[in-house]
Scaffold this motif. Structure first.
Motif, mmCIF file in Angstrom:
data_model
loop_
_atom_site.group_PDB
_atom_site.id
_atom_site.type_symbol
_atom_site.label_atom_id
_atom_site.label_comp_id
_atom_site.label_asym_id
_atom_site.label_seq_id
_atom_site.Cartn_x
_atom_site.Cartn_y
_atom_site.Cartn_z
ATOM 1 N N ALA A 72 -7.547 -2.142 -14.170
ATOM 2 C CA ALA A 72 -7.631 -3.370 -13.373
ATOM 3 C C ALA A 72 -6.326 -3.626 -12.633
ATOM 4 N N TYR A 73 -5.206 -3.339 -13.282
ATOM 5 C CA TYR A 73 -3.894 -3.503 -12.642
ATOM 6 C C TYR A 73 -3.793 -2.609 -11.413
ATOM 7 N N ASN A 74 -4.160 -1.344 -11.565
ATOM 8 C CA ASN A 74 -4.102 -0.415 -10.428
ATOM 9 C C ASN A 74 -4.994 -0.895 -9.285
ATOM 10 N N LYS A 75 -6.143 -1.433 -9.631
ATOM 11 C CA LYS A 75 -7.101 -1.882 -8.613
ATOM 12 C C LYS A 75 -6.521 -3.009 -7.760
ATOM 13 N N ILE A 76 -5.931 -4.026 -8.399
ATOM 14 C CA ILE A 76 -5.411 -5.139 -7.602
ATOM 15 C C ILE A 76 -4.152 -4.727 -6.836
ATOM 16 N N CYS A 77 -3.365 -3.805 -7.394
ATOM 17 C CA CYS A 77 -2.191 -3.316 -6.667
ATOM 18 C C CYS A 77 -2.612 -2.577 -5.406
ATOM 19 N N GLN A 78 -3.667 -1.773 -5.513
ATOM 20 C CA GLN A 78 -4.126 -1.006 -4.358
ATOM 21 C C GLN A 78 -4.797 -1.890 -3.317
ATOM 22 N N GLU A 79 -5.208 -3.079 -3.696
ATOM 23 C CA GLU A 79 -5.798 -4.024 -2.753
ATOM 24 C C GLU A 79 -4.742 -4.844 -2.031
ATOM 25 N N ASN A 131 2.582 -16.961 0.575
ATOM 26 C CA ASN A 131 1.405 -16.113 0.720
ATOM 27 C C ASN A 131 0.455 -16.366 -0.451
ATOM 28 N N LYS A 132 -0.645 -17.063 -0.194
ATOM 29 C CA LYS A 132 -1.557 -17.466 -1.269
ATOM 30 C C LYS A 132 -2.174 -16.265 -1.961
ATOM 31 N N GLU A 133 -2.539 -15.245 -1.196
ATOM 32 C CA GLU A 133 -3.141 -14.052 -1.807
ATOM 33 C C GLU A 133 -2.159 -13.368 -2.753
ATOM 34 N N PHE A 134 -0.884 -13.304 -2.342
ATOM 35 C CA PHE A 134 0.112 -12.667 -3.192
ATOM 36 C C PHE A 134 0.367 -13.496 -4.447
ATOM 37 N N LEU A 135 0.383 -14.826 -4.310
ATOM 38 C CA LEU A 135 0.582 -15.682 -5.483
ATOM 39 C C LEU A 135 -0.560 -15.527 -6.484
ATOM 40 N N GLU A 136 -1.784 -15.405 -5.972
ATOM 41 C CA GLU A 136 -2.923 -15.172 -6.853
ATOM 42 C C GLU A 136 -2.818 -13.791 -7.524
ATOM 43 N N PHE A 137 -2.358 -12.816 -6.760
ATOM 44 C CA PHE A 137 -2.135 -11.471 -7.296
ATOM 45 C C PHE A 137 -1.107 -11.497 -8.421
ATOM 46 N N ARG A 138 -0.005 -12.212 -8.212
ATOM 47 C CA ARG A 138 1.040 -12.289 -9.235
ATOM 48 C C ARG A 138 0.531 -12.962 -10.505
ATOM 49 N N LYS A 139 -0.281 -14.000 -10.324
ATOM 50 C CA LYS A 139 -0.815 -14.698 -11.491
ATOM 51 C C LYS A 139 -1.744 -13.779 -12.290
ATOM 52 N N ALA A 140 -2.634 -13.057 -11.571
ATOM 53 C CA ALA A 140 -3.540 -12.136 -12.255
ATOM 54 C C ALA A 140 -2.758 -10.992 -12.894
ATOM 55 N N ARG A 141 -1.734 -10.529 -12.211
ATOM 56 C CA ARG A 141 -0.922 -9.431 -12.723
ATOM 57 C C ARG A 141 -0.180 -9.810 -13.990
#
Length: 270
Positions: A72-79, A131-141
């Protein structure tokens, strides 16, 4: 009697010559620790060893991921990471992104370049906070990680510029913790040593730390596979001068580590 005398004389000569040769080599090694071939003026290592023609700053990130979360980590990083890489508003480039294959397990490694040094890094960090998308990414990460650390690096002037390459390749990140005060010596020796390791285009990039764990050096290599790596490294020992440079650089090292890494599908270094 004459034969015994001659043999004894030869043995004494051999011992004397060997002892003298060893002393000469040790003296040469000791002297080498105090020889600085770069500009001897008082200046920071970063000014003496880094590329003058660029003002690039690199960030190396190590993320230790929960084993069950790596996919899952790899998936969101690649997105998300390629979007930052491709956005012209961010003065940064994703150099490479990998999973460690041999070394510390369930680990992700990311290498970023900031074109413009510290001001570029500050600009990117400031924009990412909006960047809202990046903030959401960081939270999920954050829910997927066990630990993380990073270092800010400069590139050695004598190493290749890390540029995208096609694959498939495996990558080796060799990390060296040097003894404090020996970075200049390391740079002097590797400015000569690198020429022994460029025949197969395996040299990707060489960096030294500025912030984070200090007196750290990272060499990044690319190989077709593990056997190719073994063959190339063995071949270096047959080149005159390589063994001497290894002999002189080993005493500068406190610790060293090797990671074999596999690039993610979106990594510019394949």
């Amino acid at each position: 009697m004459k034969t015994v005398y001659c043999v004894t004389t030869l043995l004494l000569f051999h011992r004397t010559w060997t002892s003298s040769s060893n002393r000469s080599r040790e003296d040469s090694w000791l002297k080498s620790l105090f020889v600085r071939k770069v500009d001897p003026r008082k200046d920071a290592h970063s000014n003496l060893l880094a590329k003058k023609e660029t003002s690039n700053l690199y960030k190396l990130q190590f993320h230790n991921v929960k084993p069950e979360c790596l996919e899952a980590y790899n998936k969101i990083c690649q997105e998300v990471l390629p979007k930052i890489h491709e956005d012209k508003h961010y003065p940064c480039t994703l150099v490479g992104t990998w999973n460690t294959w041999y070394g510390e397990q369930d680990q992700a490694v990311h290498l970023w370049r900031y074109e413009g040094g510290y001001p570029a890094l500050t600009e990117v960090m400031s924009k990412l906070r909006e960047n809202k998308e990046f903030l959401e990414f960081r939270k999920a990460r954050s829910d997927m990680l066990l630990s993380r650390k990073n270092q800010l690096l400069l590139e050695f002037s004598f190493w290749n510029e890390p540029v995208p390459r096609s694959g498939p390749n495996i990558y080796e990140l060799r990390s060296y913790q040097l003894r404090p005060g020996t970075m200049i010596e390391w740079g002097n020796y590797w400015a000569r040593a690198i020429r022994f390791r460029q025949d197969g285009n395996e040299a990707v990039g060489g960096f030294f730390s500025q912030i984070g764990q200090l007196y750290m050096v990272h060499h990044l290599w690319a190989y077709r596979d593990l056997q190719t790596r073994e063959d190339i490294r063995n071949a270096a020992w047959h080149k005159h001068g390589w063994e001497e440079l290894v002999y002189y650089t080993v005493p500068l090292i406190q610790e060293m580590e090797s990671r074999i890494m596999i690039p993610l599908k979106t990594s510019p270094l394949q």
